[in-house]
Design an enzyme around this catalytic site. Structure first.
Site, short mmCIF file in Angstrom:
data_model
loop_
_atom_site.label_atom_id
_atom_site.label_comp_id
_atom_site.label_asym_id
_atom_site.label_seq_id
_atom_site.Cartn_x
_atom_site.Cartn_y
_atom_site.Cartn_z
N HIS A 186 0.86 -1.19 0.00
CA HIS A 186 0.00 0.00 0.00
C HIS A 186 0.90 1.24 0.00
O HIS A 186 2.00 1.21 0.57
CB HIS A 186 -0.86 -0.04 1.27
CG HIS A 186 -1.94 0.99 1.33
ND1 HIS A 186 -1.71 2.30 1.70
CD2 HIS A 186 -3.27 0.90 1.11
CE1 HIS A 186 -2.84 2.97 1.68
NE2 HIS A 186 -3.82 2.14 1.32
N ASP B 169 2.63 -4.56 8.10
CA ASP B 169 1.46 -3.72 7.93
C ASP B 169 0.24 -4.64 8.10
O ASP B 169 -0.10 -5.41 7.21
CB ASP B 169 1.51 -3.08 6.54
CG ASP B 169 0.23 -2.37 6.17
OD1 ASP B 169 -0.73 -2.40 6.97
OD2 ASP B 169 0.18 -1.80 5.07
N GLN C 29 -4.99 -5.22 6.92
CA GLN C 29 -5.97 -6.19 6.43
C GLN C 29 -5.89 -7.51 7.20
O GLN C 29 -6.78 -8.35 7.07
CB GLN C 29 -5.76 -6.47 4.93
CG GLN C 29 -5.89 -5.25 4.05
CD GLN C 29 -7.28 -4.63 4.10
OE1 GLN C 29 -8.27 -5.28 4.49
NE2 GLN C 29 -7.39 -3.37 3.75
N LYS D 45 -10.71 -0.43 10.10
CA LYS D 45 -10.82 -1.66 9.29
C LYS D 45 -11.21 -2.84 10.16
O LYS D 45 -11.49 -3.92 9.66
CB LYS D 45 -9.51 -1.95 8.59
CG LYS D 45 -9.06 -0.74 7.79
CD LYS D 45 -8.28 -1.08 6.57
CE LYS D 45 -7.71 0.20 6.00
NZ LYS D 45 -7.91 0.31 4.58
N CYS E 7 -4.64 2.39 -3.84
CA CYS E 7 -3.41 2.91 -3.22
C CYS E 7 -2.27 1.91 -3.36
O CYS E 7 -1.47 1.74 -2.42
CB CYS E 7 -3.62 3.28 -1.73
SG CYS E 7 -4.82 4.56 -1.49
N1 PMP Z 1 -2.00 -0.70 4.51
C1 PMP Z 1 -2.97 -1.46 3.98
C2 PMP Z 1 -2.67 -2.88 3.58
C3 PMP Z 1 -4.26 -0.93 3.84
O1 PMP Z 1 -5.24 -1.69 3.33
C4 PMP Z 1 -4.49 0.42 4.23
C5 PMP Z 1 -5.86 1.05 4.05
N2 PMP Z 1 -6.41 0.86 2.75
C6 PMP Z 1 -3.45 1.14 4.78
C7 PMP Z 1 -2.22 0.55 4.90
C8 PMP Z 1 -3.62 2.56 5.25
O2 PMP Z 1 -4.52 2.61 6.31
P1 PMP Z 1 -5.08 4.01 6.84
O3 PMP Z 1 -5.50 4.77 5.63
O4 PMP Z 1 -6.20 3.64 7.72
O5 PMP Z 1 -3.97 4.67 7.58
#
Ligand code: PMP
Length: 401
Positions: free
Chosen positions: A119, A196, A199, A222, A359
């Protein structure tokens, strides 16, 4: 949790209703009523600041805020709640590590190992760090079925690598990392491993001590909690050795114009009035998830996802990305119809999916597509959502011939 029938969690979520098919849980999860109630109480009859007031309401709110930290520690099986920094989310947590630990521990010639499926929030903070200190970034490729290629990392990692930062579960492909092996590979060259967990935390039981990672981050929204709250876990000694990042109230021990000393972790990393109601809501969300059980949640999601995968594999011209055993997430393409058109037609039938680069633009480049359509599942997703998804895709195929 209150349920109409065993296994039917939909009724717990006022955001869902009966005729809407929400398949964008990987972007953000809907909230159960218990979380909404907890937030309303925190901003209503329980509201006061934390860590300062001597009056009873504030003392109680401090207890609630610290209970949330303990709840997060329990979720991740941290050795102590003092290893949990409450942040505004995963992005904030990663930036904290990059700015504090990264600035202190990386220099010119050092290397950072990432993967092709990360991401943007697990890419850009490291690029900024690399530019600041003169470090280099390496990008691990994926295996044919969309897993991070750990064999490649094992072969290409060197003692110059100070950090390996990988998604525990991919937000596009749903690939589950063999995190223990990644930790061993990183530690063999003296590098640290950041996972990270955005998910993974909502659908995989996580035990940071068993995984052997060095940093773990996730976002509250999430895991059925509020936005604006999340966490960073690291061993106490690591946090203790890290310099403060943001300065302000609460993170200090003593301030004078001759110099300031700082609070011990985790307070050192929580400058300013925190997201009090967010922490309370996160606590309620984790209690909700734990009452159902992460094993039950992943079994339920996997069963729903398997139905969807099976149905989609039977539709001519649908291409599915990622491993067969994806976690809660299914990225796909319908012929050469643009994913935005797919999502728009699905929306007309009350099916909410995500279309775009998620993203993860480097992953799109790797897959050779500008975007994918992504259906993602949660505890409330069921066979009705799968049926609506399949109907919608059939409509897309009819409209586009
Ligand atoms: N890492 C992953 C794998 C994600 O799915 C996301 C959110 N789509 C993020 C990081 C970023 O999370 P946040 O926008 O809540 O900080």
């Amino acid at each position: 949790p209150s349920r109409r029938r065993e296994g039917d969690y939909r009724a717990d979520f006022p955001g869902l209703g009966d005729s809407w098919h929400y398949l964008d849980t990987a972007a953000t999860a809907q909230k159960p009523q218990v979380v909404l109630d907890a937030i309303a109480r925190a901003y209503g009859p329980d509201y006061a600041t934390v860590h300062r007031g001597v009056y009873e309401r504030s003392a109680n709110m401090t207890l609630a805020y610290e209970a949330s930290r303990r709840r997060v520690a329990g979720l991740l099986n941290a050795a102590s709640e003092n290893e949990i920094v409450l942040t505004s989310g995963a992005t904030d947590s990663i930036n904290l590590v990059a700015e504090s630990w990264g600035n202190a521990n990386l220099g010119a010639g050092d290397r950072i190992m990432l993967s092709q499926l990360e991401h943007h929030s697990n890419i850009v903070p490291w690029q900024l760090l690399a530019e600041r200190v003169g470090a280099q970034i390496d990008v691990a490729p994926l295996t044919a079925d969309g897993q991070i290629d750990l064999d490649w990392i094992e072969e290409n990692i060197t003692e110059q690598h100070k950090l390996v930062a990988l998604a525990h579960v991919s937000n596009v492909l749903g690939s589950l990392l063999d995190a223990k092996r990644a930790a061993t590979i990183a530690h063999d060259v003296g590098a640290k491993l950041l996972l990270d967990g955005c998910q993974a935390a909502p659908r995989v039981p996580v035990d940071v001590q068993d995984l052997g990672c060095d940093f773990y981050v996730f976002s509250g929204h999430k895991i059925y909690g509020p936005t604006g709250i999340g966490a960073l876990w690291a061993p106490y000694e690591t946090l203790d050795a890290m310099p403060p990042w943001k300065g302000g109230g609460s993170m200090i021990d003593r301030v004078s114009f001759d110099g300031t000393t700082f609070a011990p972790p985790p307070g050192k990393f929580e400058a300013g009035t925190p997201h009090i109601a967010g922490a309370v809501g996160l606590d309620a969300a984790i209690q909700y998830v734990e009452a159902i059980g992460l094993d039950t949640i992943s079994a339920h999601e996997n069963a729903t996802l398997a139905q969807a995968r099976e149905a989609l594999s039977g539709i001519n011209s649908v291409r599915v990305f990622g491993p067969d055993q994806s976690m809660g997430i299914l990225s796909f393409a319908v012929g050469d119809v643009h994913p935005h058109d797919v999502a728009t037609i699905l929306d007309e039938g009350g099916v909410a999916i995500r279309a775009g680069h998620h993203c993860a633009q480097p992953l799109m480049d790797y897959l050779g597509v500008p975007a994918t359509a992504r259906a993602s599942f949660g505890i409330y997703s069921d066979e009705r959502d799968v049926a609506a998804l399949v109907d919608g895709i059939e409509r897309v195929r009819k409209i586009f011939g």
